[in-house]
Scaffold this motif. Structure first.
Motif, PDB file in Angstrom:
ATOM      1  N   PHE A 132       0.838  -1.206   0.000  1.00  0.00           N
ATOM      2  CA  PHE A 132       0.000   0.000   0.000  1.00  0.00           C
ATOM      3  C   PHE A 132       0.870   1.253   0.000  1.00  0.00           C
ATOM      4  O   PHE A 132       1.741   1.404   0.850  1.00  0.00           O
ATOM      5  N   ARG A 133       0.626   2.125  -0.964  1.00  0.00           N
ATOM      6  CA  ARG A 133       1.357   3.400  -0.986  1.00  0.00           C
ATOM      7  C   ARG A 133       0.378   4.486  -1.427  1.00  0.00           C
ATOM      8  O   ARG A 133      -0.335   4.306  -2.417  1.00  0.00           O
ATOM      9  N   HIS A 134       0.395   5.595  -0.702  1.00  0.00           N
ATOM     10  CA  HIS A 134      -0.506   6.696  -1.045  1.00  0.00           C
ATOM     11  C   HIS A 134       0.129   7.515  -2.149  1.00  0.00           C
ATOM     12  O   HIS A 134       0.668   8.597  -1.930  1.00  0.00           O
ATOM     13  N   GLU A 135       0.073   6.951  -3.383  1.00  0.00           N
ATOM     14  CA  GLU A 135       0.639   7.624  -4.551  1.00  0.00           C
ATOM     15  C   GLU A 135      -0.502   8.208  -5.365  1.00  0.00           C
ATOM     16  O   GLU A 135      -1.668   7.916  -5.126  1.00  0.00           O
ATOM     17  N   LYS A 136      -0.140   8.983  -6.382  1.00  0.00           N
ATOM     18  CA  LYS A 136      -1.164   9.494  -7.291  1.00  0.00           C
ATOM     19  C   LYS A 136      -1.500   8.375  -8.278  1.00  0.00           C
ATOM     20  O   LYS A 136      -0.638   8.001  -9.088  1.00  0.00           O
TER      21      LYS A 136
ATOM     22  N   ALA B  53      -2.024   4.951 -14.749  1.00  0.00           N
ATOM     23  CA  ALA B  53      -1.830   3.646 -15.397  1.00  0.00           C
ATOM     24  C   ALA B  53      -0.611   2.945 -14.802  1.00  0.00           C
ATOM     25  O   ALA B  53       0.481   3.505 -14.772  1.00  0.00           O
ATOM     26  N   GLY B  54      -0.809   1.740 -14.298  1.00  0.00           N
ATOM     27  CA  GLY B  54       0.303   0.956 -13.751  1.00  0.00           C
ATOM     28  C   GLY B  54       0.799   1.421 -12.391  1.00  0.00           C
ATOM     29  O   GLY B  54       1.782   0.910 -11.882  1.00  0.00           O
ATOM     30  N   ARG B  55       0.137   2.415 -11.804  1.00  0.00           N
ATOM     31  CA  ARG B  55       0.539   2.896 -10.473  1.00  0.00           C
ATOM     32  C   ARG B  55      -0.718   2.997  -9.610  1.00  0.00           C
ATOM     33  O   ARG B  55      -1.586   3.811  -9.879  1.00  0.00           O
ATOM     34  N   TYR B  56      -0.794   2.134  -8.601  1.00  0.00           N
ATOM     35  CA  TYR B  56      -2.012   2.047  -7.801  1.00  0.00           C
ATOM     36  C   TYR B  56      -1.678   2.236  -6.330  1.00  0.00           C
ATOM     37  O   TYR B  56      -0.528   2.133  -5.932  1.00  0.00           O
ATOM     38  N   ARG B  57      -2.727   2.466  -5.533  1.00  0.00           N
ATOM     39  CA  ARG B  57      -2.493   2.625  -4.089  1.00  0.00           C
ATOM     40  C   ARG B  57      -2.444   1.270  -3.394  1.00  0.00           C
ATOM     41  O   ARG B  57      -1.859   1.143  -2.333  1.00  0.00           O
ATOM     42  N   GLN B  58      -3.103   0.283  -3.966  1.00  0.00           N
ATOM     43  CA  GLN B  58      -2.886  -1.096  -3.526  1.00  0.00           C
ATOM     44  C   GLN B  58      -2.410  -1.868  -4.747  1.00  0.00           C
ATOM     45  O   GLN B  58      -3.056  -1.848  -5.793  1.00  0.00           O
ATOM     46  N   PHE B  59      -1.263  -2.513  -4.618  1.00  0.00           N
ATOM     47  CA  PHE B  59      -0.724  -3.280  -5.738  1.00  0.00           C
ATOM     48  C   PHE B  59      -0.070  -4.539  -5.175  1.00  0.00           C
ATOM     49  O   PHE B  59       0.174  -4.640  -3.970  1.00  0.00           O
ATOM     50  N   THR B  60       0.181  -5.484  -6.064  1.00  0.00           N
ATOM     51  CA  THR B  60       0.689  -6.778  -5.598  1.00  0.00           C
ATOM     52  C   THR B  60       2.145  -6.954  -6.001  1.00  0.00           C
ATOM     53  O   THR B  60       2.519  -6.636  -7.126  1.00  0.00           O
ATOM     54  N   GLN B  61       2.927  -7.415  -5.044  1.00  0.00           N
ATOM     55  CA  GLN B  61       4.330  -7.726  -5.356  1.00  0.00           C
ATOM     56  C   GLN B  61       4.610  -9.203  -5.095  1.00  0.00           C
ATOM     57  O   GLN B  61       4.002  -9.827  -4.229  1.00  0.00           O
ATOM     58  N   ILE B  62       5.562  -9.747  -5.857  1.00  0.00           N
ATOM     59  CA  ILE B  62       6.148 -11.044  -5.566  1.00  0.00           C
ATOM     60  C   ILE B  62       7.638 -10.804  -5.375  1.00  0.00           C
ATOM     61  O   ILE B  62       8.176  -9.860  -5.963  1.00  0.00           O
TER      62      ILE B  62
ATOM     63  N   ASN C  51       7.427   1.488 -16.808  1.00  0.00           N
ATOM     64  CA  ASN C  51       8.203   0.347 -17.305  1.00  0.00           C
ATOM     65  C   ASN C  51       9.054  -0.331 -16.242  1.00  0.00           C
ATOM     66  O   ASN C  51       9.739  -1.301 -16.530  1.00  0.00           O
ATOM     67  N   ALA C  52       9.011   0.167 -14.984  1.00  0.00           N
ATOM     68  CA  ALA C  52       9.761  -0.510 -13.920  1.00  0.00           C
ATOM     69  C   ALA C  52       8.990  -1.761 -13.517  1.00  0.00           C
ATOM     70  O   ALA C  52       7.901  -1.685 -12.960  1.00  0.00           O
ATOM     71  N   LEU C  53       9.535  -2.916 -13.854  1.00  0.00           N
ATOM     72  CA  LEU C  53       8.832  -4.176 -13.586  1.00  0.00           C
ATOM     73  C   LEU C  53       9.294  -4.821 -12.291  1.00  0.00           C
ATOM     74  O   LEU C  53       8.741  -5.824 -11.867  1.00  0.00           O
ATOM     75  N   GLY C  54      10.327  -4.276 -11.688  1.00  0.00           N
ATOM     76  CA  GLY C  54      10.810  -4.860 -10.443  1.00  0.00           C
ATOM     77  C   GLY C  54      12.225  -4.408 -10.183  1.00  0.00           C
ATOM     78  O   GLY C  54      12.875  -3.825 -11.049  1.00  0.00           O
ATOM     79  N   GLY C  55      12.676  -4.675  -8.975  1.00  0.00           N
ATOM     80  CA  GLY C  55      14.045  -4.288  -8.655  1.00  0.00           C
ATOM     81  C   GLY C  55      14.415  -4.785  -7.280  1.00  0.00           C
ATOM     82  O   GLY C  55      13.575  -5.314  -6.542  1.00  0.00           O
TER      83      GLY C  55
ATOM     84  N   VAL D  46      20.108   4.335  -8.287  1.00  0.00           N
ATOM     85  CA  VAL D  46      20.344   4.345  -6.837  1.00  0.00           C
ATOM     86  C   VAL D  46      19.233   3.645  -6.065  1.00  0.00           C
ATOM     87  O   VAL D  46      19.384   3.304  -4.911  1.00  0.00           O
ATOM     88  N   ARG D  47      18.054   3.416  -6.707  1.00  0.00           N
ATOM     89  CA  ARG D  47      16.917   2.793  -6.042  1.00  0.00           C
ATOM     90  C   ARG D  47      16.414   3.701  -4.919  1.00  0.00           C
ATOM     91  O   ARG D  47      17.139   4.499  -4.358  1.00  0.00           O
ATOM     92  N   GLY D  48      15.127   3.560  -4.595  1.00  0.00           N
ATOM     93  CA  GLY D  48      14.534   4.502  -3.659  1.00  0.00           C
ATOM     94  C   GLY D  48      14.930   4.326  -2.206  1.00  0.00           C
ATOM     95  O   GLY D  48      14.970   5.280  -1.455  1.00  0.00           O
TER      96      GLY D  48
ATOM     97  N   LEU E 244       9.005  -7.720  -7.370  1.00  0.00           N
ATOM     98  CA  LEU E 244       8.517  -7.485  -8.730  1.00  0.00           C
ATOM     99  C   LEU E 244       7.051  -7.081  -8.648  1.00  0.00           C
ATOM    100  O   LEU E 244       6.300  -7.596  -7.820  1.00  0.00           O
ATOM    101  N   GLY E 245       6.647  -6.144  -9.497  1.00  0.00           N
ATOM    102  CA  GLY E 245       5.261  -5.668  -9.488  1.00  0.00           C
ATOM    103  C   GLY E 245       4.387  -6.534 -10.390  1.00  0.00           C
ATOM    104  O   GLY E 245       4.565  -6.538 -11.605  1.00  0.00           O
ATOM    105  N   VAL E 246       3.460  -7.259  -9.765  1.00  0.00           N
ATOM    106  CA  VAL E 246       2.604  -8.194 -10.518  1.00  0.00           C
ATOM    107  C   VAL E 246       1.740  -7.447 -11.535  1.00  0.00           C
ATOM    108  O   VAL E 246       1.608  -7.865 -12.692  1.00  0.00           O
TER     109      VAL E 246
HETATM  110  P1  AMP Z   1       9.850  -0.811  -5.264  1.00  0.00           P
HETATM  111  O1  AMP Z   1       9.477  -1.551  -4.001  1.00  0.00           O
HETATM  112  O2  AMP Z   1       9.447   0.617  -5.245  1.00  0.00           O
HETATM  113  O3  AMP Z   1      11.238  -1.073  -5.716  1.00  0.00           O
HETATM  114  O4  AMP Z   1       8.929  -1.450  -6.389  1.00  0.00           O
HETATM  115  C1  AMP Z   1       9.169  -2.722  -6.951  1.00  0.00           C
HETATM  116  C2  AMP Z   1       8.198  -2.922  -8.090  1.00  0.00           C
HETATM  117  O5  AMP Z   1       6.849  -2.851  -7.601  1.00  0.00           O
HETATM  118  C3  AMP Z   1       8.259  -1.817  -9.133  1.00  0.00           C
HETATM  119  O6  AMP Z   1       9.259  -2.082 -10.077  1.00  0.00           O
HETATM  120  C4  AMP Z   1       6.879  -1.886  -9.752  1.00  0.00           C
HETATM  121  O7  AMP Z   1       6.813  -2.945 -10.689  1.00  0.00           O
HETATM  122  C5  AMP Z   1       6.019  -2.254  -8.567  1.00  0.00           C
HETATM  123  N1  AMP Z   1       5.343  -1.054  -7.985  1.00  0.00           N
HETATM  124  C6  AMP Z   1       5.867  -0.151  -7.130  1.00  0.00           C
HETATM  125  N2  AMP Z   1       4.950   0.795  -6.800  1.00  0.00           N
HETATM  126  C7  AMP Z   1       3.821   0.466  -7.467  1.00  0.00           C
HETATM  127  C8  AMP Z   1       2.484   1.040  -7.547  1.00  0.00           C
HETATM  128  N3  AMP Z   1       2.145   2.107  -6.841  1.00  0.00           N
HETATM  129  N4  AMP Z   1       1.578   0.429  -8.349  1.00  0.00           N
HETATM  130  C9  AMP Z   1       1.897  -0.681  -9.055  1.00  0.00           C
HETATM  131  N5  AMP Z   1       3.112  -1.274  -9.007  1.00  0.00           N
HETATM  132  C10 AMP Z   1       4.065  -0.710  -8.226  1.00  0.00           C
END
Ligand code: AMP
Length: 406
Positions: A95-99, A102-111, A263-267, A240-242, A290-292
């Motif tokens: 969960f992140r309170h972002e704007k 497309a492809g950026r959500y406040r609830q998103f799934t990671q693996i 285009n950031a698919l993971g890191g 540098v990553r966040g 990785l962002g599902v």
């Molecule tokens: P981070 O934890 O910021 O390094 O993010 C890892 C990956 O999660 C990113 O490369 C994206 O694929 C995905 N991700 C991060 N923030 C979001 C978001 N707000 N909505 C959708 N996917 C996200």
């Protein structure tokens, strides 16, 4: 909802297979944690300062919905002390309170995965290769691996002094936001995508040119390992990553089939001091997330990884009252087939319409005649093989055989 949810489930299952085959065990960690767990991500970090959903519970504890999982996994490691090397994989909502866009959500799934214990650079290679092979297994081909090193505690401080001095000398040419970032976290200025900053960033000193012997040897071993495995990478010296906890190896995966904003698919990267910072024994670690949602967008853009089939294989049409359909669908499901039926004891015509709409390949018809004969009529709904009457004793085996290869 389906079919997107079917696809997400299949993607997570595919990732689980890859991780389990490499010796990783799943961690199911809580959705919320004590907020202090995430403060370790860095006080000067947007994810912590601006984007975290934090709240007080009924006991006055300050909690936060997790914005990422590395800190939670390391917290679990510190609390439960599994024996290193500890290899964990995870999936779940963040969960992140972002704007939202497309492809950026406040609830998103990671693996993701995390490895706690060894500081062997081959662990870095294993972790990066795991993500790379996973993307490949989905059919994605337009992925770029961006690689950098952030040095170690021996070389980073002197590099940061050099960087800060340089940025301060060029302060007037930086955007207002980057001037503010410079005051709190100079390294993150290198992350800026803002136009006015680009000329300054292009001339900034680079970590790769200031590495200690140990950090340099570690990085070379990682790049050698990737070459041995045939995994292409680009050195990206300004990556540098966040998050503040990274040292040495950092990496990102860019999906070239997507717009650059998404285009950031993971890191991920190495975080050798995080366990100690969270109150545990000094234990090196490395992992990725990785962002599902983003990976599925990349799959759409590349036309790969379609939703798995979920339509019924067999649809039971029972015009004798429904008891037969009840028993037969149960039997078929126990035999591992996807089976469904119509409800409400409707006419043959009405039930056949539902069968057609369901997408099933085969309808099994039971009328008074079949009931009396101890048979069922198997009708092909997709091809032109017509229909055949099958004894009820052979029915399930016949259908199992029919779908054995699908
Ligand atoms: P981070 O934890 O910021 O390094 O993010 C890892 C990956 O999660 C990113 O490369 C994206 O694929 C995905 N991700 C991060 N923030 C979001 C978001 N707000 N909505 C959708 N996917 C996200």
């Amino acid at each position: 909802m389906a079919p997107e949810s079917d696809r997400q489930r299949a993607l997570v299952a595919a990732f689980a297979d890859v991780a389990v085959a490499a010796g990783y065990g799943q961690v199911i960690s809580p959705i919320f944690e004590d907020v202090r767990v995430f403060h370790r991500l860095g006080e000067a970090n947007d994810v912590v300062t601006k984007e975290m959903y934090d709240f007080e519970d009924k006991d006055g504890r300050h909690l936060a919905l997790r914005p990422e999982l590395t800190a939670s996994i390391v917290r679990a490691f510190v609390q439960h002390r599994p024996r290193p090397p500890w290899k964990a994989w995870y999936e779940g909502p963040q969960f992140r309170h972002e704007k939202p866009q497309a492809g950026r959500y406040r609830q998103f799934t990671q693996i993701g995965v995390e490895v706690l214990g060894p500081d062997d650079p081959h662990v870095d290679v294993e972790v990066i290769a795991l993500a790379w092979r996973f993307y490949e297994s989905l059919g994605l081909s337009r992925i770029r691996l961006l690689l950098n090193t952030l040095g170690d505690p021996d070389c980073r401080p002197s590099y940061l002094v050099a960087l800060e001095t340089y940025l301060n000398d060029h302060r007037g040419d930086l955007s207002e936001q980057s001037q503010a970032t410079l005051a709190t976290n100079p390294l993150r200025v290198l992350d800026s995508k803002r136009e006015p900053d680009q000329a300054v960033i292009a001339g900034a000193p680079l970590m790769v040119d200031h590495l200690s012997d140990d950090a340099g040897a570690h990085f070379s071993a990682v790049t050698d390992g990737l070459q041995t495995l045939g995994i292409p990478y680009e050195i990206s010296p300004r990556l540098v990553r966040g998050l503040d906890y990274y040292v040495k190896t950092t990496f990102e995966f860019a999906g070239d089939a997507l717009e650059s904003a998404q285009n950031a698919l993971g890191g991920g990267g190495r975080y050798d001091d995080l366990a100690e910072q969270l109150g545990g024994p000094a234990t090196p670690g490395i992992g990725f997330a990785l962002g599902v949602d983003r990976i599925l967008l990349a799959c759409d853009a590349e036309g790969v990884f379609p939703a798995p089939p979920t339509e019924p294989q067999v649809f039971v049409v029972d015009v004798t009252g429904g008891e037969q359909a009840m028993a037969l669908t149960d039997q078929l499901r126990q035999a591992g087939l996807r089976a469904d039926r119509a409800w409400g004891n409707r006419s043959m015509k009405a039930q056949m319409k539902v069968a057609d709409r369901s997408g099933a390949a085969v309808a099994v018809l039971i009328g008074e005649g079949e009931l009396a004969n101890g048979t069922a009529t198997v009708r092909d709904l997709r091809g032109d093989t017509g229909q055949q009457e099958v004894s009820r004793t052979d029915l399930v085996a016949t259908l199992q055989q029919r779908f054995a290869s699908t």
